[in-house]
Design a protein around this motif. Structure first.
Motif, PDB file in Angstrom:
ATOM      1  N   ASN A  66      69.993  55.855  68.535  1.00 52.24           N
ATOM      2  CA  ASN A  66      68.921  55.156  69.400  1.00 52.24           C
ATOM      3  C   ASN A  66      67.571  55.125  68.876  1.00 52.24           C
ATOM      4  N   LEU A  67      66.626  54.277  69.491  1.00 48.35           N
ATOM      5  CA  LEU A  67      65.275  53.939  69.158  1.00 48.35           C
ATOM      6  C   LEU A  67      64.465  54.953  69.826  1.00 48.35           C
ATOM      7  N   ASP A  68      64.868  56.388  70.055  1.00 45.96           N
ATOM      8  CA  ASP A  68      63.776  57.116  70.509  1.00 45.96           C
ATOM      9  C   ASP A  68      62.486  57.341  70.111  1.00 45.96           C
ATOM     10  N   GLN A  69      62.780  57.302  68.664  1.00 45.16           N
ATOM     11  CA  GLN A  69      61.397  57.812  67.651  1.00 45.16           C
ATOM     12  C   GLN A  69      60.544  56.438  67.484  1.00 45.16           C
ATOM     13  N   TRP A  70      60.835  55.421  68.203  1.00 41.65           N
ATOM     14  CA  TRP A  70      60.281  54.148  67.811  1.00 41.65           C
ATOM     15  C   TRP A  70      59.579  53.331  69.003  1.00 41.65           C
ATOM     16  N   ASP A  77      49.369  47.641  72.358  1.00 35.53           N
ATOM     17  CA  ASP A  77      49.638  48.367  73.502  1.00 35.53           C
ATOM     18  C   ASP A  77      50.784  49.457  72.918  1.00 35.53           C
ATOM     19  N   THR A  78      50.490  50.553  72.672  1.00 37.81           N
ATOM     20  CA  THR A  78      51.547  51.689  72.165  1.00 37.81           C
ATOM     21  C   THR A  78      52.594  51.964  73.194  1.00 37.81           C
ATOM     22  N   THR A  79      52.464  51.628  74.513  1.00 42.87           N
ATOM     23  CA  THR A  79      53.448  52.035  75.499  1.00 42.87           C
ATOM     24  C   THR A  79      54.767  51.061  75.520  1.00 42.87           C
ATOM     25  N   GLN A  80      54.758  50.060  74.667  1.00 41.50           N
ATOM     26  CA  GLN A  80      55.857  49.085  74.741  1.00 41.50           C
ATOM     27  C   GLN A  80      56.968  49.618  73.884  1.00 41.50           C
ATOM     28  N   PRO A  81      58.333  49.425  74.462  1.00 40.87           N
ATOM     29  CA  PRO A  81      59.551  49.909  73.816  1.00 40.87           C
ATOM     30  C   PRO A  81      59.560  49.135  72.670  1.00 40.87           C
ATOM     31  N   ALA A  82      60.545  49.707  71.521  1.00 44.74           N
ATOM     32  CA  ALA A  82      61.248  49.056  70.645  1.00 44.74           C
ATOM     33  C   ALA A  82      62.320  48.065  71.253  1.00 44.74           C
ATOM     34  N   LYS A 103      56.812  56.271  66.568  1.00 44.63           N
ATOM     35  CA  LYS A 103      55.797  57.032  67.703  1.00 44.63           C
ATOM     36  C   LYS A 103      54.708  57.958  66.978  1.00 44.63           C
ATOM     37  N   GLN A 104      55.489  58.905  66.080  1.00 48.07           N
ATOM     38  CA  GLN A 104      54.902  59.863  65.578  1.00 48.07           C
ATOM     39  C   GLN A 104      53.865  59.248  64.354  1.00 48.07           C
ATOM     40  N   ARG A 105      52.697  59.819  63.974  1.00 48.36           N
ATOM     41  CA  ARG A 105      51.861  59.450  62.948  1.00 48.36           C
ATOM     42  C   ARG A 105      51.923  60.356  61.813  1.00 48.36           C
ATOM     43  N   PHE A 106      51.825  59.780  60.637  1.00 45.00           N
ATOM     44  CA  PHE A 106      51.886  60.399  59.329  1.00 45.00           C
ATOM     45  C   PHE A 106      50.811  60.277  58.394  1.00 45.00           C
ATOM     46  N   MET A 107      50.506  61.338  57.689  1.00 38.68           N
ATOM     47  CA  MET A 107      49.427  61.097  56.705  1.00 38.68           C
ATOM     48  C   MET A 107      50.451  60.920  55.152  1.00 38.68           C
ATOM     49  N   ASP A 108      50.484  62.192  54.436  1.00 39.24           N
ATOM     50  CA  ASP A 108      51.321  61.967  52.906  1.00 39.24           C
ATOM     51  C   ASP A 108      52.798  62.370  53.485  1.00 39.24           C
ATOM     52  N   TYR A 234      39.894  48.227  52.224  1.00 39.26           N
ATOM     53  CA  TYR A 234      40.198  49.128  53.141  1.00 39.26           C
ATOM     54  C   TYR A 234      39.361  49.367  54.491  1.00 39.26           C
ATOM     55  N   LYS A 235      39.807  49.745  55.351  1.00 41.47           N
ATOM     56  CA  LYS A 235      39.358  49.955  56.745  1.00 41.47           C
ATOM     57  C   LYS A 235      39.728  51.474  57.170  1.00 41.47           C
ATOM     58  N   LYS A 236      38.452  52.141  57.479  1.00 42.91           N
ATOM     59  CA  LYS A 236      38.679  53.741  57.588  1.00 42.91           C
ATOM     60  C   LYS A 236      39.899  53.637  58.855  1.00 42.91           C
ATOM     61  N   HIS A 237      41.151  54.920  58.490  1.00 39.04           N
ATOM     62  CA  HIS A 237      41.988  55.040  59.554  1.00 39.04           C
ATOM     63  C   HIS A 237      42.455  56.559  59.216  1.00 39.04           C
ATOM     64  N   GLY A 238      43.194  57.058  59.993  1.00 43.20           N
ATOM     65  CA  GLY A 238      43.615  58.523  59.877  1.00 43.20           C
ATOM     66  C   GLY A 238      45.166  58.376  59.535  1.00 43.20           C
ATOM     67  N   ALA A 239      45.849  59.346  60.321  1.00 42.65           N
ATOM     68  CA  ALA A 239      47.274  59.301  60.331  1.00 42.65           C
ATOM     69  C   ALA A 239      47.757  58.228  60.872  1.00 42.65           C
ATOM     70  N   SER A 240      49.162  57.510  60.498  1.00 44.04           N
ATOM     71  CA  SER A 240      49.435  56.218  61.116  1.00 44.04           C
ATOM     72  C   SER A 240      51.027  56.216  61.316  1.00 44.04           C
ATOM     73  N   PRO A 241      51.437  55.508  62.285  1.00 42.29           N
ATOM     74  CA  PRO A 241      52.867  55.323  62.049  1.00 42.29           C
ATOM     75  C   PRO A 241      53.475  54.538  60.907  1.00 42.29           C
ATOM     76  N   ILE A 242      54.781  54.667  60.872  1.00 44.26           N
ATOM     77  CA  ILE A 242      55.411  53.905  59.557  1.00 44.26           C
ATOM     78  C   ILE A 242      55.975  52.757  60.545  1.00 44.26           C
ATOM     79  N   LYS A 243      56.048  51.576  59.967  1.00 44.60           N
ATOM     80  CA  LYS A 243      56.413  50.349  60.580  1.00 44.60           C
ATOM     81  C   LYS A 243      57.415  49.410  59.948  1.00 44.60           C
TER      82      LYS A 243
END
Ligand code: MG
Length: 264
Positions: A66-70, A77-82, A103-108, A234-243
């Motif tokens: 399933n796409l539960d992690q996506w 709008d981060t509420t929209q389903p995959a 849905k989760q964000r990651f650094m390294d 570059y524009k400043k950001h922190g932990a980010s999703p994988i897309k």
């Protein structure tokens, strides 16, 4: 200078050089325990049955079910389903629904992801199985840092846009493409960029990637977000999703499976 003087001069220079080398080497004697460490102790990670199987500490991003992690990565709008298709243990791009992101964000992290170009692929150049793994999604649509996915088995395009390029920034070290219809693998080590409080860049992103086990990006310094036209920045950001990219070209859509990540 006669020959014997030349020989003496060379011998003298060699002796001086040798002395200089020895002078820089630390003493190799004493107690060997001085260079043995017992902490910090590396954590125990149980490896998978094969290198493709997730180790014990991995976050499973897609297990074939399933796409539960996506979620949709099409808009802010981060509420929209995959909305991509899940069937036969794989995710397939549903064209026109937009990219999807975790849905989760990651650094390294260390990422494993498998992908397949359909056997009946059509088109050429960039319009032949185009998708992509945005190693950090820093905005909706195609904003982020893209590791290109494309069929380059028998297909040419600009080399900094071919399979395993950091799109329009870094040419891959090899073309390791398999035939359409065969599953392929990316294993990626991503180091996220760091920023100062004032938004300026502290250290750029770095990426190492293997395509089907072949090194294709070797600690590559990323120049900024992927740009189709113009110069990366570059524009400043922190932990980010994988897309994952819904490219929108008319060729048959590609599929993904067995996606896992280990935050570092
Ligand atoms: Mg792409």
């Amino acid at each position: 200078m006669n020959d014997s003087v030349k020989k003496l001069t060379l011998a003298f220079c060699a002796a001086i050089a040798g002395t200089a080398v020895f002078a820089q080497q630390p003493a190799q004697q004493g107690d060997p325990k001085l260079t043995e460490f017992y902490e910090p102790v590396p954590k125990i990670v149980t490896p998978g049955a094969t290198p493709s199987d997730a180790p014990s500490d991995a976050i499973i991003l897609f297990d074939g079910k399933n796409l539960d992690q996506w979620r949709s990565g099409k808009s802010a709008d981060t509420t929209q389903p995959a909305l991509w298709t899940v069937a036969d243990g794989a995710i397939t791009v549903k064209k026109g629904t937009g990219s999807i992101e975790t849905k989760q964000r990651f650094m390294d992290y260390q990422l494993h992801i498998e992908w397949k170009i359909p056997t009946n692929i059509t088109g050429s150049g960039q319009a032949r199985g185009n998708s992509g793994v945005f190693l950090a999604s820093t905005g909706p649509g195609d904003v982020g840092y893209e590791l290109q996915v494309l069929d380059c088995y028998n297909n040419t395009t600009y080399v900094n846009g071919q399979t395993a390029s950091i799109y329009k920034q870094a040419i891959p070290l090899a073309n390791a493409c398999k035939k359409p219809g065969e599953w392929q693998v990316y294993d990626v080590i991503w180091t996220a960029p760091r920023f100062n409080d004032d938004g300026s860049l502290k250290s750029p992103a770095r990426v190492t990637a293997f395509h089907n086990g072949v090194l294709v990006q070797n600690n590559t310094e990323v120049k900024g977000v992927t740009m189709y036209i113009g110069t990366p920045y570059y524009k400043k950001h922190g932990a980010s999703p994988i897309k994952l990219q819904d490219h929108g070209d008319p060729s048959e859509p590609i599929s993904f499976r067995n996606i896992w990540v280990r935050p570092l």
